[in-house]
Design a protein around this motif. Structure first.
Motif, PDB file in Angstrom:
ATOM      1  N   ARG A 180      -0.625 -15.456  24.209  1.00  0.00           N
ATOM      2  CA  ARG A 180      -1.092 -14.391  23.335  1.00  0.00           C
ATOM      3  C   ARG A 180      -1.769 -14.970  22.107  1.00  0.00           C
ATOM      4  NH1 ARG A 180       3.968 -10.060  23.074  1.00  0.00           N
ATOM      5  NH2 ARG A 180       3.992  -9.519  25.302  1.00  0.00           N
ATOM      6  N   SER A 181      -2.813 -14.286  21.698  1.00  0.00           N
ATOM      7  CA  SER A 181      -3.476 -14.720  20.475  1.00  0.00           C
ATOM      8  C   SER A 181      -2.612 -14.334  19.275  1.00  0.00           C
ATOM      9  CB  SER A 181      -4.850 -14.045  20.358  1.00  0.00           C
ATOM     10  OG  SER A 181      -4.714 -12.638  20.390  1.00  0.00           O
ATOM     11  N   PRO A 182      -2.602 -15.134  18.246  1.00  0.00           N
ATOM     12  CA  PRO A 182      -1.771 -14.818  17.071  1.00  0.00           C
ATOM     13  C   PRO A 182      -2.169 -13.490  16.453  1.00  0.00           C
ATOM     14  CG  PRO A 182      -3.315 -16.604  16.608  1.00  0.00           C
ATOM     15  CD  PRO A 182      -3.375 -16.367  18.075  1.00  0.00           C
ATOM     16  N   ALA A 183      -1.168 -12.728  16.036  1.00  0.00           N
ATOM     17  CA  ALA A 183      -1.426 -11.417  15.450  1.00  0.00           C
ATOM     18  C   ALA A 183      -2.149 -11.553  14.117  1.00  0.00           C
ATOM     19  CB  ALA A 183      -0.115 -10.660  15.266  1.00  0.00           C
ATOM     20  N   ASP A 184      -2.987 -10.590  13.832  1.00  0.00           N
ATOM     21  CA  ASP A 184      -3.745 -10.588  12.580  1.00  0.00           C
ATOM     22  C   ASP A 184      -2.824 -10.116  11.453  1.00  0.00           C
ATOM     23  OD1 ASP A 184      -5.519 -10.399  10.543  1.00  0.00           O
ATOM     24  OD2 ASP A 184      -6.745  -8.810  11.425  1.00  0.00           O
ATOM     25  N   PRO A 185      -2.487 -10.980  10.485  1.00  0.00           N
ATOM     26  CA  PRO A 185      -1.586 -10.558   9.396  1.00  0.00           C
ATOM     27  C   PRO A 185      -2.140  -9.382   8.597  1.00  0.00           C
ATOM     28  CG  PRO A 185      -1.881 -12.945   9.404  1.00  0.00           C
ATOM     29  CD  PRO A 185      -2.891 -12.379  10.346  1.00  0.00           C
ATOM     30  N   SER A 186      -3.447  -9.291   8.441  1.00  0.00           N
ATOM     31  CA  SER A 186      -4.022  -8.201   7.661  1.00  0.00           C
ATOM     32  C   SER A 186      -3.811  -6.863   8.350  1.00  0.00           C
ATOM     33  CB  SER A 186      -5.511  -8.448   7.412  1.00  0.00           C
ATOM     34  OG  SER A 186      -6.228  -8.498   8.639  1.00  0.00           O
ATOM     35  N   ALA A 187      -3.848  -6.832   9.700  1.00  0.00           N
ATOM     36  CA  ALA A 187      -3.607  -5.589  10.427  1.00  0.00           C
ATOM     37  C   ALA A 187      -2.147  -5.171  10.289  1.00  0.00           C
ATOM     38  CB  ALA A 187      -3.976  -5.764  11.902  1.00  0.00           C
ATOM     39  N   ALA A 243      -1.725  -3.802   6.804  1.00  0.00           N
ATOM     40  CA  ALA A 243      -2.293  -2.460   6.667  1.00  0.00           C
ATOM     41  C   ALA A 243      -1.383  -1.414   7.294  1.00  0.00           C
ATOM     42  CB  ALA A 243      -3.680  -2.415   7.316  1.00  0.00           C
ATOM     43  N   ASN A 244      -0.785  -1.739   8.442  1.00  0.00           N
ATOM     44  CA  ASN A 244       0.128  -0.804   9.094  1.00  0.00           C
ATOM     45  C   ASN A 244       1.361  -0.542   8.233  1.00  0.00           C
ATOM     46  OD1 ASN A 244       1.224   0.708  11.482  1.00  0.00           O
ATOM     47  ND2 ASN A 244       2.715  -0.956  11.436  1.00  0.00           N
ATOM     48  N   LEU A 245       1.899  -1.602   7.648  1.00  0.00           N
ATOM     49  CA  LEU A 245       3.082  -1.455   6.796  1.00  0.00           C
ATOM     50  C   LEU A 245       2.748  -0.651   5.530  1.00  0.00           C
ATOM     51  CD1 LEU A 245       6.036  -2.348   6.904  1.00  0.00           C
ATOM     52  CD2 LEU A 245       5.436  -4.298   5.484  1.00  0.00           C
ATOM     53  N   GLN A 246       1.574  -0.882   4.975  1.00  0.00           N
ATOM     54  CA  GLN A 246       1.163  -0.128   3.789  1.00  0.00           C
ATOM     55  C   GLN A 246       0.998   1.352   4.121  1.00  0.00           C
ATOM     56  OE1 GLN A 246       1.046  -1.095   0.752  1.00  0.00           O
ATOM     57  NE2 GLN A 246       0.721  -3.312   0.683  1.00  0.00           N
ATOM     58  N   ARG A 247       0.480   1.661   5.316  1.00  0.00           N
ATOM     59  CA  ARG A 247       0.343   3.067   5.726  1.00  0.00           C
ATOM     60  C   ARG A 247       1.711   3.728   5.869  1.00  0.00           C
ATOM     61  NH1 ARG A 247      -3.951   1.062   8.947  1.00  0.00           N
ATOM     62  NH2 ARG A 247      -2.529   0.764  10.711  1.00  0.00           N
ATOM     63  N   ARG A 248       2.646   3.034   6.491  1.00  0.00           N
ATOM     64  CA  ARG A 248       3.996   3.588   6.628  1.00  0.00           C
ATOM     65  C   ARG A 248       4.641   3.813   5.270  1.00  0.00           C
ATOM     66  NH1 ARG A 248       7.275  -0.180  10.666  1.00  0.00           N
ATOM     67  NH2 ARG A 248       8.989   1.139   9.897  1.00  0.00           N
ATOM     68  N   PHE A 274      -2.495  -9.016  -2.183  1.00  0.00           N
ATOM     69  CA  PHE A 274      -2.714 -10.103  -1.225  1.00  0.00           C
ATOM     70  C   PHE A 274      -1.988  -9.779   0.077  1.00  0.00           C
ATOM     71  CE2 PHE A 274       1.103 -10.993  -3.614  1.00  0.00           C
ATOM     72  CZ  PHE A 274       1.989 -11.497  -2.690  1.00  0.00           C
ATOM     73  N   VAL A 275      -2.318 -10.551   1.122  1.00  0.00           N
ATOM     74  CA  VAL A 275      -1.740 -10.350   2.452  1.00  0.00           C
ATOM     75  C   VAL A 275      -0.567 -11.306   2.631  1.00  0.00           C
ATOM     76  CG1 VAL A 275      -2.149 -10.488   4.939  1.00  0.00           C
ATOM     77  CG2 VAL A 275      -3.935  -9.602   3.422  1.00  0.00           C
ATOM     78  N   ARG A 276       0.576 -10.784   2.969  1.00  0.00           N
ATOM     79  CA  ARG A 276       1.774 -11.591   3.166  1.00  0.00           C
ATOM     80  C   ARG A 276       1.842 -12.113   4.603  1.00  0.00           C
ATOM     81  NH1 ARG A 276       2.513  -8.442  -1.218  1.00  0.00           N
ATOM     82  NH2 ARG A 276       1.228  -7.018  -0.015  1.00  0.00           N
ATOM     83  N   PRO A 277       2.549 -13.203   4.840  1.00  0.00           N
ATOM     84  CA  PRO A 277       2.743 -13.696   6.211  1.00  0.00           C
ATOM     85  C   PRO A 277       3.456 -12.652   7.067  1.00  0.00           C
ATOM     86  CG  PRO A 277       3.409 -15.353   4.605  1.00  0.00           C
ATOM     87  CD  PRO A 277       3.162 -14.090   3.836  1.00  0.00           C
ATOM     88  N   ALA A 315      11.943  -0.987  -4.790  1.00  0.00           N
ATOM     89  CA  ALA A 315      11.924  -2.402  -4.406  1.00  0.00           C
ATOM     90  C   ALA A 315      10.686  -2.734  -3.576  1.00  0.00           C
ATOM     91  CB  ALA A 315      13.196  -2.743  -3.625  1.00  0.00           C
ATOM     92  N   LEU A 316      10.347  -1.850  -2.639  1.00  0.00           N
ATOM     93  CA  LEU A 316       9.182  -2.108  -1.791  1.00  0.00           C
ATOM     94  C   LEU A 316       7.882  -2.044  -2.584  1.00  0.00           C
ATOM     95  CD1 LEU A 316       9.984  -0.271   1.571  1.00  0.00           C
ATOM     96  CD2 LEU A 316       9.369  -2.672   1.288  1.00  0.00           C
ATOM     97  N   ALA A 317       7.832  -1.169  -3.585  1.00  0.00           N
ATOM     98  CA  ALA A 317       6.614  -1.054  -4.390  1.00  0.00           C
ATOM     99  C   ALA A 317       6.293  -2.372  -5.085  1.00  0.00           C
ATOM    100  CB  ALA A 317       6.774   0.066  -5.415  1.00  0.00           C
ATOM    101  N   VAL A 318       7.338  -3.111  -5.459  1.00  0.00           N
ATOM    102  CA  VAL A 318       7.129  -4.413  -6.096  1.00  0.00           C
ATOM    103  C   VAL A 318       6.713  -5.458  -5.066  1.00  0.00           C
ATOM    104  CG1 VAL A 318       8.251  -6.279  -7.354  1.00  0.00           C
ATOM    105  CG2 VAL A 318       8.747  -3.896  -7.949  1.00  0.00           C
ATOM    106  N   MET A 319       7.401  -5.457  -3.923  1.00  0.00           N
ATOM    107  CA  MET A 319       7.160  -6.505  -2.920  1.00  0.00           C
ATOM    108  C   MET A 319       5.927  -6.257  -2.075  1.00  0.00           C
ATOM    109  SD  MET A 319      11.046  -7.432  -1.733  1.00  0.00           S
ATOM    110  CE  MET A 319      11.628  -5.736  -1.701  1.00  0.00           C
ATOM    111  N   LEU A 320       5.424  -5.010  -2.038  1.00  0.00           N
ATOM    112  CA  LEU A 320       4.219  -4.705  -1.272  1.00  0.00           C
ATOM    113  C   LEU A 320       3.021  -4.514  -2.190  1.00  0.00           C
ATOM    114  CD1 LEU A 320       5.432  -2.314   1.584  1.00  0.00           C
ATOM    115  CD2 LEU A 320       4.712  -4.704   1.748  1.00  0.00           C
TER     116      LEU A 320
END
Length: 216
Positions: free
Chosen positions: A130-137, A140-145, A34-37, A25-30
């Motif tokens: 706080r500055s808004p978090a960078d969605p791309s970072a 990338a962290n989720l893709q590494r996990r 593109f970068v997800r919110p 399921a994650l392979a499809v959704m990740l």
């Protein structure tokens, strides 16, 4: 998967099916196209990745406790650095070895104790927002996990060997798992059968640890 057969074959098979379904399921959704919110990534991490990681981590602990450990060299007991520095042939300047692929985490943080009597801190009017978090970072962290999860799932015995080396370095303490509060158990994605599998797997690891302590 490695052909080494850990005990409780039915439970292991159920766990593998559960993790495999979540990975599919994650392979499809990740899809890395593109970068997800950030809110979508947070949901995917909590609902899909967290229970898959918790199940695989417990499966690895169960395997590590059921296979004979390999001889461990004294060097393997030393703390690991982020990257090893090597010397070039011919006396050149030292170079750092390339970073390794993502490594699956074998331990879990224990849940924080809540002090309901502690006073709440007042919100400062001059507090810098706080500055808004960078969605791309975050992506990338989720893709590494996710990559680390897939690699460990493909070869859990290799991960179990790594856990045995970690346990040898930590002895007499044991690698920490949150056995009282299973990560991902409250996910609204996993089925009741998956939840039962995760709870029985957690119980099997708890009993295995208790048996090891009683025989040591």
């Amino acid at each position: 998967m490695d052909q080494t057969a850990p005990p409780q074959t039915n439970l292991v098979a159920e766990t593998q099916a559960m993790i495999g379904g979540l990975i599919e399921a994650l392979a499809v959704m990740l899809d890395p196209g593109f970068v997800r919110p950030r809110n979508i990534l947070t949901y995917l991490a909590r609902a899909f990745l967290l229970p898959a990681e918790a199940a695989l981590r417990r499966l690895i602990h169960l395997i590590a406790g059921s296979i004979a450990p390999l001889p461990i060299s004294p060097r393997a007991l030393l703390p690991r650095s982020a990257g090893e520095v090597t010397q070039r042939g011919g006396g050149g300047s030292p170079t750092r070895t390339p970073s390794r692929p993502p490594v699956f985490r074998l331990t879990e943080p224990l849940p924080r104790a809540r002090n309901i009597d502690a006073p709440t801190k007042p919100q400062s009017e001059t507090q810098t927002p706080r500055s808004p978090a960078d969605p791309s970072a975050h992506e990338a962290n989720l893709q590494r996990r996710f990559a680390a999860l897939q690699a460990a799932f493909a070869d859990p015995v290799c991960a179990a060997r790594r856990l045995q080396r970690l346990a040898a370095r930590l002895a007499p303490a044991a690698p920490v798992l949150s056995l009282e509060d299973i990560p991902g158990l409250a996910s609204d994605i996993i089925t009741d059968e998956n939840r039962d599998t995760l709870q029985r797997l957690n119980l099997a690891v708890t009993r295995q640890r208790a048996k090891r302590l009683n025989t040591s």
